[in-house]
Scaffold this active site. Structure first.
Site, PDB file in Angstrom:
ATOM      1  N   HIS A  32      43.434 -85.732  86.705  1.00 28.30           N
ATOM      2  CA  HIS A  32      43.418 -86.461  88.219  1.00 28.30           C
ATOM      3  C   HIS A  32      44.411 -87.616  88.470  1.00 28.30           C
ATOM      4  O   HIS A  32      44.351 -88.727  87.899  1.00 28.30           O
ATOM      5  CB  HIS A  32      41.947 -86.961  88.317  1.00 28.30           C
ATOM      6  CG  HIS A  32      40.682 -86.007  87.880  1.00 28.30           C
ATOM      7  ND1 HIS A  32      40.487 -85.654  86.773  1.00 28.30           N
ATOM      8  CD2 HIS A  32      40.068 -85.314  88.945  1.00 28.30           C
ATOM      9  CE1 HIS A  32      39.305 -84.687  86.797  1.00 28.30           C
ATOM     10  NE2 HIS A  32      39.209 -84.578  88.258  1.00 28.30           N
ATOM     11  N   HIS A 267      43.595 -84.957  94.273  1.00 31.32           N
ATOM     12  CA  HIS A 267      42.634 -85.605  93.588  1.00 31.32           C
ATOM     13  C   HIS A 267      42.436 -85.116  92.024  1.00 31.32           C
ATOM     14  O   HIS A 267      42.547 -85.928  91.143  1.00 31.32           O
ATOM     15  CB  HIS A 267      41.098 -85.261  94.255  1.00 31.32           C
ATOM     16  CG  HIS A 267      39.909 -85.361  93.104  1.00 31.32           C
ATOM     17  ND1 HIS A 267      39.340 -86.519  93.182  1.00 31.32           N
ATOM     18  CD2 HIS A 267      39.180 -84.488  92.380  1.00 31.32           C
ATOM     19  CE1 HIS A 267      38.465 -86.444  91.935  1.00 31.32           C
ATOM     20  NE2 HIS A 267      38.425 -85.070  91.657  1.00 31.32           N
ATOM     21  N   GLU A 416      14.038 -95.063  88.304  1.00 33.83           N
ATOM     22  CA  GLU A 416      14.295 -94.400  86.918  1.00 33.83           C
ATOM     23  C   GLU A 416      15.748 -94.270  86.475  1.00 33.83           C
ATOM     24  O   GLU A 416      15.959 -94.559  85.431  1.00 33.83           O
ATOM     25  CB  GLU A 416      13.406 -93.269  86.940  1.00 33.83           C
ATOM     26  CG  GLU A 416      12.294 -93.205  87.067  1.00 33.83           C
ATOM     27  CD  GLU A 416      11.482 -93.281  88.416  1.00 33.83           C
ATOM     28  OE1 GLU A 416      12.270 -92.977  89.358  1.00 33.83           O
ATOM     29  OE2 GLU A 416      10.263 -93.579  88.784  1.00 33.83           O
ATOM     30  N   PHE A 442       8.743 -88.138  84.988  1.00 28.81           N
ATOM     31  CA  PHE A 442      10.149 -88.634  85.547  1.00 28.81           C
ATOM     32  C   PHE A 442      11.009 -88.798  84.795  1.00 28.81           C
ATOM     33  O   PHE A 442      12.016 -89.560  85.132  1.00 28.81           O
ATOM     34  CB  PHE A 442       9.366 -90.000  86.476  1.00 28.81           C
ATOM     35  CG  PHE A 442       8.454 -89.718  87.347  1.00 28.81           C
ATOM     36  CD1 PHE A 442       8.462 -88.769  88.534  1.00 28.81           C
ATOM     37  CD2 PHE A 442       7.172 -90.400  87.740  1.00 28.81           C
ATOM     38  CE1 PHE A 442       7.385 -88.252  89.257  1.00 28.81           C
ATOM     39  CE2 PHE A 442       6.244 -90.291  88.202  1.00 28.81           C
ATOM     40  CZ  PHE A 442       6.319 -89.233  89.155  1.00 28.81           C
ATOM     41  N   ASP A 474      -4.055 -86.644  88.479  1.00 31.21           N
ATOM     42  CA  ASP A 474      -2.948 -86.607  89.423  1.00 31.21           C
ATOM     43  C   ASP A 474      -2.349 -85.335  89.842  1.00 31.21           C
ATOM     44  O   ASP A 474      -1.557 -85.006  90.641  1.00 31.21           O
ATOM     45  CB  ASP A 474      -1.832 -87.469  89.039  1.00 31.21           C
ATOM     46  CG  ASP A 474      -2.085 -88.944  89.248  1.00 31.21           C
ATOM     47  OD1 ASP A 474      -2.565 -89.125  90.241  1.00 31.21           O
ATOM     48  OD2 ASP A 474      -1.521 -89.951  88.485  1.00 31.21           O
ATOM     49  N   HIS A 478       2.641 -84.413  88.813  1.00 28.99           N
ATOM     50  CA  HIS A 478       2.747 -85.398  87.739  1.00 28.99           C
ATOM     51  C   HIS A 478       2.468 -84.861  86.303  1.00 28.99           C
ATOM     52  O   HIS A 478       2.604 -85.585  85.096  1.00 28.99           O
ATOM     53  CB  HIS A 478       1.550 -86.407  87.735  1.00 28.99           C
ATOM     54  CG  HIS A 478       2.049 -87.478  88.890  1.00 28.99           C
ATOM     55  ND1 HIS A 478       2.298 -86.903  90.135  1.00 28.99           N
ATOM     56  CD2 HIS A 478       2.236 -88.866  89.001  1.00 28.99           C
ATOM     57  CE1 HIS A 478       2.747 -88.218  91.088  1.00 28.99           C
ATOM     58  NE2 HIS A 478       2.611 -89.025  90.249  1.00 28.99           N
TER      59      HIS A 478
HETATM   60  C1  LIG Z   1      27.648 -86.890  89.212  1.00 26.89           C
HETATM   61  C2  LIG Z   1      28.709 -86.146  89.582  1.00 26.89           C
HETATM   62  N1  LIG Z   1      28.910 -85.105  90.463  1.00 26.89           N
HETATM   63  C3  LIG Z   1      30.012 -84.270  90.720  1.00 26.89           C
HETATM   64  C4  LIG Z   1      31.185 -84.818  89.766  1.00 26.89           C
HETATM   65  C5  LIG Z   1      32.373 -83.822  90.115  1.00 26.89           C
HETATM   66  N2  LIG Z   1      33.204 -84.912  90.843  1.00 26.89           N
HETATM   67  C6  LIG Z   1      34.349 -85.494  90.300  1.00 26.89           C
HETATM   68  S1  LIG Z   1      35.109 -86.487  91.366  1.00 26.89           S
HETATM   69  C7  LIG Z   1      34.464 -86.437  92.487  1.00 26.89           C
HETATM   70  C8  LIG Z   1      34.722 -86.736  93.832  1.00 26.89           C
HETATM   71  C9  LIG Z   1      35.910 -87.230  94.223  1.00 26.89           C
HETATM   72  O1  LIG Z   1      35.831 -88.353  95.072  1.00 26.89           O
HETATM   73  P1  LIG Z   1      36.111 -89.730  94.906  1.00 26.89           P
HETATM   74  O2  LIG Z   1      35.041 -90.060  94.022  1.00 26.89           O
HETATM   75  O3  LIG Z   1      36.491 -90.434  95.915  1.00 26.89           O
HETATM   76  O4  LIG Z   1      37.332 -89.667  93.890  1.00 26.89           O
HETATM   77  P2  LIG Z   1      38.874 -89.423  94.503  1.00 26.89           P
HETATM   78  O5  LIG Z   1      39.123 -88.207  95.082  1.00 26.89           O
HETATM   79  O6  LIG Z   1      39.267 -90.556  95.170  1.00 26.89           O
HETATM   80  O7  LIG Z   1      39.698 -89.418  93.092  1.00 26.89           O
HETATM   81  C10 LIG Z   1      33.125 -85.176  92.075  1.00 26.89           C
HETATM   82  C11 LIG Z   1      32.609 -84.617  93.117  1.00 26.89           C
HETATM   83  C12 LIG Z   1      31.008 -85.670  88.901  1.00 26.89           C
HETATM   84  N3  LIG Z   1      31.967 -86.158  88.207  1.00 26.89           N
HETATM   85  N4  LIG Z   1      29.969 -86.406  88.875  1.00 26.89           N
END
Ligand SMILES: Cc1ncc(C[n+]2csc(CCOP(=O)(O)OP(=O)(O)O)c2C)c(N)n1
Length: 669
Positions: A32, A267, A416, A442, A474, A478
């Site tokens: 990235h 990205h 949680e 949970f 419950d 639950h």
């Molecule tokens: C919980 C989770 N869901 C999905 C992802 C996959 N993922 C990695 S980065 C990202 C989003 C990227 O957007 P942003 O946070 O704005 O980062 P940028 O594009 O600015 O680098 C996603 C969905 C992840 N790493 N963690």
């Protein structure tokens, strides 16, 4: 003139960070580049002017914490660590994302010196930072004395759009605001881009206003490249001690790349050779060599490291003087740093006898906690709004609040996920043994954090009560059916389901003596008899994961295996079979992980391979019990989701009675 020289060095250092990340991703052909290119000025400024760290002692307890919540920007962190002089040589940067390197795709705290926590699942870093700030407060309240600010550090976070979209950011930030954690500073990398494209596709709230509503101190910086504005904001955030700070920093993903800046294309993929060349030309960076680090760019990082080394030495000297002024507290701190438990603490563990009558294992857990809390002072914890049900309260110790950070009882609220993540942040201090409670059902709401505790090897303890359909009225919403197995499937997590109060004491002992990973306790709502033999044998038996609770003369013909509340059924049925002259053995198997870790001789002694008539009884999914009962065995478990009714009726309807267990065992014979 000195000014313009300084500005050039800043620019040089920032671009070094940018293109180290770009080159790492290009070499790996994966990763990235966009976020590091955008965030570089902020990271540079923070690390060279404000962050207190000593690369030669990455674990110095009062160092500042830096959390890259958007772990996908790892190439930025590796560049920072390398330039700052951590043990992360250039070969490691060149081996980004490759087998055996210390520069994995996302930062791993157990692998790379200087990486404070493992991030990648978005939002977790914010939860960890909450826990780190809570830990800092607690440790300060416990150990700081007039003139001895032993715990005085800050927690700095960079979080992205994805972090802010994740629900855990709300949970964690709400609690951080409530607790007025002024030592927490979060920079929101507001670049308006996520993977699918513009954040406008899925997000339109004003994040700054959201944080204002949480009670945070919120600032905005319109351009991340405006270092003067950034400095002013960082200093205002640093000086704000009454509230956590959010700095919304407008950045540009892929900054400097003519074709990909401000686009999702920057990205998560290499820019590509042509675009790398265009970006380097655009920012006046040499095309060759790659991984270029101008000598001048190293200077500010080296200075920061030197300053940090001085601060660390000052701190060690302070601790020396502390030892003279406050010898008793100093000794307690030294014990924590060495991970020493107080001598003889296990003698405090309560013991029960069958004459004590029925006691729910959650109650026993509360009794154990309260019996040892005085001595094991690292134990701190709470519940996600089920304190009374989970029996997690430490009587005689204060509640943690904004005004009283030195308490040992935490109120996580109905959060949680943030609780799990905060427990990780607290455990990362290595000076606290945090626990958190909720209903077993949970655990699903905090599973991502549990998994990360296991991955990081953090000794967190989960107090999961109401562990079966026998929670009763419950009902199905639950009643946990799949949760036990799903927790058992997490590598590195030890799951223990004690059969009675004595097994609970033994389970807590295992949990507290464990230093390399988390432990989940599954505890009953309903009362359970104290079983014959556990007072003598549970302590060793639970530590070994399973043991013979009732044996027969000679080789057994049939094995009855139970966990938790079902052990009494296995025991009752085994007794009845023995009365009929059948050689039946009852085994309590509270922990698969601990049992599987025993040598074959022990396992075979408990479950002799020659005995194929085996019945397992557990009020949960039957899946995976074949590993203990084999193809010739039987499992009394549950299909479906349970029912809403008084628990005794549920037990009858689902066949969790001695009579039915006996009948199933007879069928095997
Ligand atoms: C919980 C989770 N869901 C999905 C992802 C996959 N993922 C990695 S980065 C990202 C989003 C990227 O957007 P942003 O946070 O704005 O980062 P940028 O594009 O600015 O680098 C996603 C969905 C992840 N790493 N963690």
């Amino acid at each position: 003139m000195t000014d313009s020289v300084a500005v050039d060095v800043d620019r040089l250092a920032v671009d070094t960070l940018r293109f180290l990340a770009v080159d790492m991703v290009e070499a790996a052909q994966s990763g990235h580049p966009g976020a590091p290119m955008g965030q570089a000025p902020l990271a540079y400024l923070l690390w060279t002017r404000y962050l207190r760290f000593d690369p030669r002692d990455p674990d110095w307890p009062d160092r500042d914490r830096f959390v890259l919540s958007c772990g996908h920007a790892s190439a930025l962190l590796y560049g920072l660590l390398h330039l700052s002089g951590y043990d992360l040589p250039m070969e490691e940067l060149r081996a980004f994302r490759q087998w055996g390197s210390r520069t994995p795709g996302h930062p791993e705290s157990f692998l790379t010196p200087g990486v404070e926590t493992t991030t990648g699942p978005l939002g977790q870093g914010l939860g960890n930072a909450l826990g780190m700030a809570i830990a800092r407060r607690m440790l300060g309240a416990t150990f700081n004395r007039a003139g001895f600010p032993l715990f005085d550090h800050r927690v700095w976070v960079i979080a992205s759009d994805g972090d802010m979209m994740e629900g855990i950011s709300s949970e964690a930030s709400s609690l951080a605001g409530h607790l007025a954690l002024g030592e927490l500073v979060v920079f929101y990398d507001d670049n308006g881009i996520s993977i699918d494209g513009s954040t406008d596709l899925a997000m339109s709230e004003n994040v700054g206003r959201r944080y204002e509503a949480y009670g945070w101190h919120v600032q905005r910086v319109a351009d991340v490249n405006d270092l003067a504005a950034l400095r002013a904001a960082i200093e205002a955030a640093r000086d704000e001690t009454e509230r956590p700070s959010l700095v919304v920093v407008r950045t540009h993903i892929g900054y400097g790349s003519p074709g990909k800046q401000d686009s999702a294309e920057a990205h998560g993929a290499p820019l590509g050779a042509d675009e790398v060349a265009a970006a380097k030309e655009n920012l006046g960076w040499p095309l060759a060599p790659t991984f270029h680090v101008p000598d001048e760019a190293r200077v500010p990082f080296r200075r920061a490291a030197e300053r940090g080394a001085g601060l660390r030495r000052d701190w060690e000297a302070l601790v020396e003087r502390y030892g003279e002024a406050h010898p008793e507290a100093a000794e307690r701190l030294a014990a924590r740093r060495a991970g020493r438990l107080p001598e003889g603490w296990t003698e405090r563990l309560p013991r029960w006898t069958p004459a004590d009558g029925a006691i729910a294992t959650r109650k026993a857990s509360g009794a154990v906690l309260n019996a040892i809390a005085g001595e094991v002072e690292t134990l701190v914890g709470g519940s996600a709004d089920l304190t009374g049900s989970n029996n997690t309260y430490l009587k005689g110790f204060a509640d943690v609040s904004a005004a009283e950070p030195g308490g040992r009882n935490l109120y996580f609220g109905v959060r949680e996920h943030a609780m799990g993540s905060a427990l990780n942040g607290m455990a990362l201090s290595r000076l606290l043994r945090p626990y958190g409670g909720t209903f077993l059902i949970f655990s699903d709401y905090m599973r991502p954090a549990i998994r990360l505790a296991a991955l990081m090897g953090l000794p967190v303890v989960y107090v999961f009560t109401h562990d079966s359909i026998f929670l009763g009225e419950d009902g199905p919403t639950h009643q946990p059916i799949s949760q036990l197995l799903s927790l058992r499937s997490i590598p590195g997590l030890t799951v223990i389901r004690p059969a009675d109060a004595n097994e609970v004491a033994a389970a807590w002992r295992v949990a507290i003596e464990r230093t390399d990973g988390p432990t989940a306790l599954a505890l009953t709502r309903q009362g359970l008899p104290v079983l014959e033999g556990t007072a003598e044998r549970a302590m060793e038996g639970v530590a070994r994961g399973g043991y013979v609770l009732l044996d027969c003369d000679g080789a057994p013909e049939v094995l009855l295996i139970g966990t938790g509340s079902e052990v009494q059924l296995a025991l009752g049925a085994a007794r009845a079979l023995q009365a009929d002259g059948v050689a039946a053995r009852a085994v309590s198997l509270p922990s698969w992980e601990l049992f599987d870790a025993q040598d074959a001789a022990y396992r075979d002694a408990v479950l002799p391979p020659s005995v194929t008539r085996r019945l397992a009884v557990e009020a949960a999914t039957r899946l995976a019990w074949e590993r203990y009962v084999g193809s010739g065995g039987d499992v009394l478990g549950i299909d479906g989701y349970g029912a809403s009714a008084p628990w005794k009726r549920i037990a009858e309807e689902y066949g969790f009675t001695v009579e039915h267990v006996l009948e199933r065992a007879r069928r095997l014979l």
